[in-house]
Design an enzyme around this catalytic site. Sequence first.
Site, short mmCIF file in Angstrom:
data_model
loop_
_atom_site.label_atom_id
_atom_site.label_comp_id
_atom_site.label_asym_id
_atom_site.label_seq_id
_atom_site.Cartn_x
_atom_site.Cartn_y
_atom_site.Cartn_z
N HIS A 17 1.15 36.37 -19.11
CA HIS A 17 0.15 35.34 -18.84
C HIS A 17 0.83 34.06 -18.37
O HIS A 17 2.06 34.04 -18.17
CB HIS A 17 -0.75 35.12 -20.07
CG HIS A 17 -0.01 34.70 -21.31
ND1 HIS A 17 0.79 33.60 -21.38
CD2 HIS A 17 0.03 35.26 -22.55
CE1 HIS A 17 1.29 33.48 -22.59
NE2 HIS A 17 0.85 34.49 -23.32
N HIS A 20 4.14 32.93 -20.15
CA HIS A 20 5.35 33.68 -19.78
C HIS A 20 5.76 33.30 -18.35
O HIS A 20 6.94 33.14 -18.06
CB HIS A 20 5.08 35.19 -19.79
CG HIS A 20 4.54 35.70 -21.09
ND1 HIS A 20 3.33 36.33 -21.20
CD2 HIS A 20 5.05 35.66 -22.35
CE1 HIS A 20 3.12 36.67 -22.46
NE2 HIS A 20 4.14 36.28 -23.18
N CYS A 125 5.17 36.62 -43.08
CA CYS A 125 4.12 36.57 -42.05
C CYS A 125 4.41 37.67 -41.04
O CYS A 125 5.46 37.67 -40.41
CB CYS A 125 4.07 35.22 -41.36
SG CYS A 125 2.97 35.24 -39.93
N CYS A 128 4.81 36.35 -37.36
CA CYS A 128 6.12 35.74 -37.07
C CYS A 128 7.24 36.74 -37.29
O CYS A 128 8.37 36.52 -36.86
CB CYS A 128 6.40 34.55 -37.98
SG CYS A 128 5.25 33.20 -37.85
N CYS A 142 0.00 30.65 -42.55
CA CYS A 142 0.98 30.44 -41.48
C CYS A 142 0.29 29.58 -40.42
O CYS A 142 -0.79 29.94 -39.94
CB CYS A 142 1.40 31.77 -40.87
SG CYS A 142 2.16 31.58 -39.26
N HIS A 145 -0.28 31.67 -37.07
CA HIS A 145 -1.15 32.86 -37.02
C HIS A 145 -2.40 32.72 -37.88
O HIS A 145 -3.26 33.59 -37.87
CB HIS A 145 -0.33 34.10 -37.40
CG HIS A 145 0.78 34.35 -36.43
ND1 HIS A 145 2.07 33.92 -36.63
CD2 HIS A 145 0.77 34.93 -35.21
CE1 HIS A 145 2.82 34.25 -35.59
NE2 HIS A 145 2.05 34.86 -34.71
N LYS A 294 -6.67 26.06 -26.75
CA LYS A 294 -5.58 27.03 -26.86
C LYS A 294 -5.90 28.29 -26.04
O LYS A 294 -7.04 28.73 -26.02
CB LYS A 294 -5.42 27.39 -28.34
CG LYS A 294 -4.14 28.10 -28.62
CD LYS A 294 -4.00 28.39 -30.09
CE LYS A 294 -2.91 29.43 -30.19
NZ LYS A 294 -2.32 29.65 -31.41
N LYS A 297 -6.57 35.47 -26.34
CA LYS A 297 -7.34 36.64 -25.93
C LYS A 297 -8.76 36.56 -26.50
O LYS A 297 -9.73 36.83 -25.81
CB LYS A 297 -6.66 37.89 -26.49
CG LYS A 297 -6.33 38.89 -25.42
CD LYS A 297 -5.59 40.01 -26.07
CE LYS A 297 -5.62 41.26 -25.24
NZ LYS A 297 -4.89 42.34 -25.88
N1 MSP Z 1 10.25 38.07 -28.31
C1 MSP Z 1 10.25 36.72 -28.70
C2 MSP Z 1 11.39 35.97 -28.05
C3 MSP Z 1 12.76 36.52 -28.30
S1 MSP Z 1 13.98 35.67 -27.41
C4 MSP Z 1 15.40 36.21 -27.98
C5 MSP Z 1 8.93 36.07 -28.29
N2 MSP Z 1 8.25 36.68 -27.32
S2 MSP Z 1 6.85 36.16 -26.71
O1 MSP Z 1 6.38 37.22 -25.84
O2 MSP Z 1 5.97 35.76 -27.75
O3 MSP Z 1 7.21 34.96 -25.82
C6 MSP Z 1 7.28 33.65 -26.30
C7 MSP Z 1 7.60 32.76 -25.12
O4 MSP Z 1 6.61 32.94 -24.09
C8 MSP Z 1 7.55 31.27 -25.42
O5 MSP Z 1 8.72 30.77 -26.02
C9 MSP Z 1 7.36 30.76 -24.00
O6 MSP Z 1 8.53 30.89 -23.28
C10 MSP Z 1 6.33 31.71 -23.46
N3 MSP Z 1 4.96 31.31 -23.82
C11 MSP Z 1 4.03 32.09 -24.45
N4 MSP Z 1 2.86 31.39 -24.54
C12 MSP Z 1 3.02 30.16 -24.01
C13 MSP Z 1 2.13 29.09 -23.70
N5 MSP Z 1 0.85 29.09 -24.02
N6 MSP Z 1 2.65 28.04 -23.03
C14 MSP Z 1 3.95 28.01 -22.58
N7 MSP Z 1 4.79 29.02 -22.83
C15 MSP Z 1 4.44 30.01 -23.74
O7 MSP Z 1 8.61 35.06 -28.85
#
Ligand code: MSP
Length: 651
Positions: A17, A20, A125, A128, A142, A145, A294, A297
């Site tokens: 999304h 990412h 959690c 997390c 948490c 979550h 926020k 989904k």
């Molecule tokens: N798998 C772990 C990270 C391990 S790194 C060694 C993880 N994955 S995640 O799929 O949840 O991705 C988190 C990351 O996605 C955030 O740190 C950020 O880079 C990005 N984002 C996810 N949602 C976001 C927003 N709403 N806004 C900006 N970036 C965010 O955590």
Amino acid sequence: MPTYVTTPIYYVNAMPHLGHAYTTIVTDAYSRFRRLCGDEVRFQTGTDEHGEKIAEAAAKAGETPREYADRFAAAFRETWPHLAVEPDYIIRTTDPDHVATVQRILQLVHDRGDIYFSEYSGLYCRGCERFLTEKELVDGKCPDHLVEPLPISEQNYFFRMSRYQDWLIDHIKTHPEFITPERYRNEVLSFLSEPLEDLCISRPTSRLTWGIPLPFDDKFVTYVWFDALINYLTGIGYPDAPDFPRSWAAAEHVIAKDILKPHAIYWPTMLRAMGLEPFQRLHVHGYWNVDATKMSKSLGNVIRPKELVDTYGVDTVRYFVLREMSFGLDSSFSSEAILARHNADLANDLGNLFSRSLTMIDKYAAGRVPEVVTADSALPADLELRAAATTMLDHYRQAMDSFQFHKALQAVWEVIGLLNRYIVTNAPWELAKDADQAATRLPVVLRMLAEGLWRIAVVLGPVMPATAGKMAAALGMGERFGSVRIDDLQGWDTLPAGTVIDKGAQLFPRVDRPKETPAPAAPATNKKKGKSTEPVAADEGLITFDQFKNIELRVAEVVAAEKVAKSDRLLKLTVRAPEERTIVAGIAQFYEPADVIGRRVLIVANLKPAKLMGIPSQGMVLAAKEQQADGSERLVLATVAGPIAAGSRVA
Ligand code: MSP
């Protein structure tokens, strides 16, 4: 110089999304910028595939964890080309070399005496995938979550993280660039002011089997974070690849604030325990919300990168996210905001500058870049423009290096604005009417425009690769573009005289407002009628009085105000204008409810109602935003200078 830059590896339980996409676009733009500076760059992204969350999601989908992970890993991999993101390596934590590296590191840290076996009871959690401390809970839940963590008691292996607490505090204090922006560095230091607990790094196979087996006890698998962080080493061939030491010495990680703790605390202490130096820099950004809510989904407001690209084009999406978000702070996505940036900054400011400049070179210089401007033929306006373009390069470089992408783009747009004004003040179409001026002054002006555009093309390369490439090709510099370095722009006359330009290229077709989107406060188009020898109307981007009149501004009295639950940004206001209505305003970080009750503010009274956090909002409160030196924003409500009845129309 080497640069090694990484994104987080994304969990394979959600489709890609906007969040990412943002981190990955940032990392891609930074990689391209470093290449422009002449660095050898390695850019890595990937997927995080083990752990309870994935095992559970796979079971729900009726798939094996492996099948499930394959499907989502492919979805991430397929997304990047749509965003013009070009990683050098895409890692998966299920790759055999990663599994081997994790086991090797576990054995090493175990042999060094930093892993021990013990009984632990704590609050766990599942979202997390870690134990939370009492202090981290909000109302017993948490905060991320919004569920109560489960009390769990089990025997596990622990990493002696506490041993490295003092070292870590000292390292952060003596390396100001280690964690930026500063607010996150302070957050980590504040967390470290309390004693650090050891980290539980295993899960019993009786509870979870989808993970990397511990090399010294096969009744346990590795905790997903201990596994995941090591991807940053596996990807560059730890420990034996010849380039490993060089790459690791240049490591920089890009993440969002949600995963600050694992990166700023677990990871450096793990590296220390392995006998490695920590990474160089950790760049932490804020969160993207959608229409001030926020993204989730369950709210059905998740923004998919591919859909954005289909509507606006990849370069607009890249430009928008980098320009709109102040790195480190949260930002809100809306289709009005991206549309306004597309039409104003890109189609209007840059697109028109480009097409009108090339049209004039085509028309008045037979489609070729004129001769070099000699010092004695340059006027003060020319020298000013050159100086501004040179200063822009410094600002751009410094801002890109410190992840202040919005500032780098602001610096570029200042020069775009200057070039647009340069055209108006020098009026090439007038110079063309006078034989003398047409022979002397006109070529100077046209050459200035071409040189300015070339600089803009080069610095926009990291942000909008396709647009920059198109600009370069149209200026006859297509072949040089791939190998140009930012230092090649020192000095002014970089374009060979006589280069043939191509006036045909259009950079940004305008995008019309999607039907369901309410009219943006910013203008749409205003096509100039009548004949003119000027190639493009100078008042594009302005609005007519009639358009302005469509926006109904009124004075409103705030009669009640309260915080919106679960939001730190929103206040629910009841206002009289003169009839009573509810407006949800994003001002809670700057005003307490008590500060606004009784005030007379200005509102947009005819905005289509919208729901914010489930509350219907009928209008918008106006406020002025000021950018602070540290990149944060300050907000001040717009109000009236004297007593006036609530409901009065503002015009
Ligand atoms: N798998 C772990 C990270 C391990 S790194 C060694 C993880 N994955 S995640 O799929 O949840 O991705 C988190 C990351 O996605 C955030 O740190 C950020 O880079 C990005 N984002 C996810 N949602 C976001 C927003 N709403 N806004 C900006 N970036 C965010 O955590």
